[in-house]
Design a protein around this motif. Structure first.
Motif, PDB file in Angstrom:
ATOM      1  N   ILE A 101      -5.345   4.681   4.256  1.00  0.00           N
ATOM      2  CA  ILE A 101      -6.179   4.027   3.324  1.00  0.00           C
ATOM      3  C   ILE A 101      -7.833   4.654   3.959  1.00  0.00           C
ATOM      4  O   ILE A 101      -7.543   4.729   5.027  1.00  0.00           O
ATOM      5  CB  ILE A 101      -6.261   2.976   3.487  1.00  0.00           C
ATOM      6  CG1 ILE A 101      -4.783   2.216   3.163  1.00  0.00           C
ATOM      7  CG2 ILE A 101      -7.038   2.444   3.120  1.00  0.00           C
ATOM      8  CD1 ILE A 101      -3.637   2.470   4.041  1.00  0.00           C
ATOM      9  N   THR A 148      -5.055   4.863  -1.269  1.00  0.00           N
ATOM     10  CA  THR A 148      -3.899   5.178   0.075  1.00  0.00           C
ATOM     11  C   THR A 148      -3.401   6.291  -0.300  1.00  0.00           C
ATOM     12  O   THR A 148      -3.589   6.720  -1.373  1.00  0.00           O
ATOM     13  CB  THR A 148      -2.792   3.987  -0.584  1.00  0.00           C
ATOM     14  OG1 THR A 148      -3.673   2.688  -0.644  1.00  0.00           O
ATOM     15  CG2 THR A 148      -1.997   4.191   0.070  1.00  0.00           C
ATOM     16  N   ASN A 164      -6.699   2.481  -4.587  1.00  0.00           N
ATOM     17  CA  ASN A 164      -6.607   0.498  -4.158  1.00  0.00           C
ATOM     18  C   ASN A 164      -8.112   0.047  -4.501  1.00  0.00           C
ATOM     19  O   ASN A 164      -8.925   0.977  -4.263  1.00  0.00           O
ATOM     20  CB  ASN A 164      -6.042   0.506  -3.275  1.00  0.00           C
ATOM     21  CG  ASN A 164      -7.024   0.940  -2.222  1.00  0.00           C
ATOM     22  OD1 ASN A 164      -7.882   0.537  -1.915  1.00  0.00           O
ATOM     23  ND2 ASN A 164      -6.358   2.086  -0.869  1.00  0.00           N
ATOM     24  N   THR A 176      -4.426   2.255   9.510  1.00  0.00           N
ATOM     25  CA  THR A 176      -3.097   2.328   8.473  1.00  0.00           C
ATOM     26  C   THR A 176      -2.915   0.954   9.003  1.00  0.00           C
ATOM     27  O   THR A 176      -3.722   0.049   9.964  1.00  0.00           O
ATOM     28  CB  THR A 176      -2.550   3.084   9.602  1.00  0.00           C
ATOM     29  OG1 THR A 176      -2.427   3.294  10.967  1.00  0.00           O
ATOM     30  CG2 THR A 176      -2.884   4.822   9.125  1.00  0.00           C
ATOM     31  N   LEU A 221       0.474  -0.877  -0.443  1.00  0.00           N
ATOM     32  CA  LEU A 221       0.233  -0.183  -0.598  1.00  0.00           C
ATOM     33  C   LEU A 221       0.919   1.096   0.016  1.00  0.00           C
ATOM     34  O   LEU A 221       0.485   2.480   0.190  1.00  0.00           O
ATOM     35  CB  LEU A 221      -0.772   0.355   0.925  1.00  0.00           C
ATOM     36  CG  LEU A 221      -1.669  -1.324   1.436  1.00  0.00           C
ATOM     37  CD1 LEU A 221      -2.728  -1.057   2.398  1.00  0.00           C
ATOM     38  CD2 LEU A 221      -2.965  -0.993   0.047  1.00  0.00           C
ATOM     39  N   GLY A 222       1.807   1.133   0.166  1.00  0.00           N
ATOM     40  CA  GLY A 222       2.531   2.382   0.954  1.00  0.00           C
ATOM     41  C   GLY A 222       4.398   3.024  -0.187  1.00  0.00           C
ATOM     42  O   GLY A 222       5.185   3.791  -0.346  1.00  0.00           O
ATOM     43  N   THR A 241       1.694   6.114   5.024  1.00  0.00           N
ATOM     44  CA  THR A 241       0.119   6.543   4.913  1.00  0.00           C
ATOM     45  C   THR A 241      -0.776   5.797   5.860  1.00  0.00           C
ATOM     46  O   THR A 241      -0.452   5.121   6.711  1.00  0.00           O
ATOM     47  CB  THR A 241      -0.377   4.355   3.152  1.00  0.00           C
ATOM     48  OG1 THR A 241       0.195   3.246   3.525  1.00  0.00           O
ATOM     49  CG2 THR A 241       1.226   5.137   2.565  1.00  0.00           C
TER      50      THR A 241
END
Length: 312
Positions: free
Chosen positions: A121, A105, A100, A138, A18-19, A119
């Motif tokens: 979400i 994100t 996503n 997170t 995700l980052g 990050t």
């Protein structure tokens, strides 16, 4: 310590889903039909590190959510800022949003005395056209690790400045470069980062824990008090991995073993840089755009578990 670092590496790999990050251990190379790594790099897949700022980075299934998030940028930013302030007493500046499957994100940078990138979400309900600002989340440990790494850098500011200085000198003297700050802002997101390295630190570090607890109670706590809370007796250098990432400046040159050895020797010989475990990575000039990734089959390195560089 090696078991701990295997666990930390697994945690980082999850966060990178995700980052975004530069210089992890993925291997992506464009090959010709006969298996040789000699096909010219595609412009839609690769970009020079000299110009790369994060454009082209993506996550699976996020196109529609990303467009909706950017159309509702103010709502997304407010949700992230409120969440970080309420949960971690941290003010942040939002740099980028990448869709996503379930939302967006958000890449952000802390503001104030502590400096790190991370990050969050933000879920999005496309059916009802709604930013679910009350459900921001997170990945476990990501923010805590960012704060703790930033605290380590804050407490040992002189040592970090010395590391930055010697890496800057290497960039000036050799045919190598670091990353653009815009790339770190837009697709970094894994804690304390500079153009030359990122700090991957354990959430289980007992030396920094009392400092973290004191800071979370009162971010205005004087630096001298925070330093006094640091438990030197519990400090373990392996809890802090400095992942140094350099790239060849010349787009036509492969990573050079002689340059890598000079970087390694500079770190080994230094007695004034932060204590920790150091990994040295040297890549060619190109980044895999969709993954914000520099590591490829031709990258060379000195790192755990093959050759540890521990600074006590």
């Amino acid at each position: 310590m090696k078991i701990k670092w295997k666990l930390l590496t697994s945690s980082l790999c999850l966060s990178l889903l995700l980052g975004g990050c530069f210089g992890t251990d993925k291997s992506v190379t464009q090959k010709s039909s006969d298996g040789k790594d000699d096909v010219p790099r595609s412009d839609d897949m690769y970009e020079s590190i000299l110009t790369y700022t994060g454009d082209g980075y993506d996550l699976p299934g996020g196109d529609k959510n990303e467009k909706f998030a950017k159309d509702h940028k103010d709502d997304v930013e407010k949700a992230v800022k409120d969440y970080l302030k309420n949960e971690f007493n941290t003010d942040v500046k939002v740099h980028n949003m990448v869709g996503n499957r379930d939302g967006v994100t958000v890449f952000y940078e802390s503001t104030g005395p502590l400096h790190f990138y991370a990050t969050a979400i933000v879920p999005i309900d496309l059916k009802n056209k709604d930013v679910l600002g009350d459900h921001v989340w997170t990945l476990e440990g990501v923010v805590e690790r960012g704060i703790k790494g930033a605290l380590y850098a804050y407490l040992f500011e002189d040592e970090f400045k010395e590391l930055d200085r010697i890496l800057g000198e290497l960039e000036n003297e050799e045919d190598i470069v670091g990353r653009k700050i815009e790339a770190i802002e837009n697709v970094g997101g894994i804690g304390y980062m500079t153009p030359f390295y990122f700090l991957a630190n354990s959430t289980n570090d007992e030396a920094i824990e009392p400092v973290y607890e004191l800071y979370m109670k009162d971010p205005e706590t004087p630096k001298a008090e925070l330093r006094s809370a640091f438990d030197k007796e519990q400090f373990i250098p392996e809890d802090y991995l400095f992942s140094i990432q350099f790239y060849m400046e010349d787009p036509n040159k492969e990573p050079d073993e002689a340059i890598l050895e000079r970087i390694v020797n500079t770190i080994v010989d230094s007695t004034t840089i932060p204590s920790g475990n150091y990994a040295i990575n040297l890549h060619d000039n190109y980044v895999i755009k969709h993954a914000a990734e520099g590591s490829k089959d031709n990258s060379i390195s000195r790192k755990f578990p093959d050759e540890e560089i521990i600074k006590e």
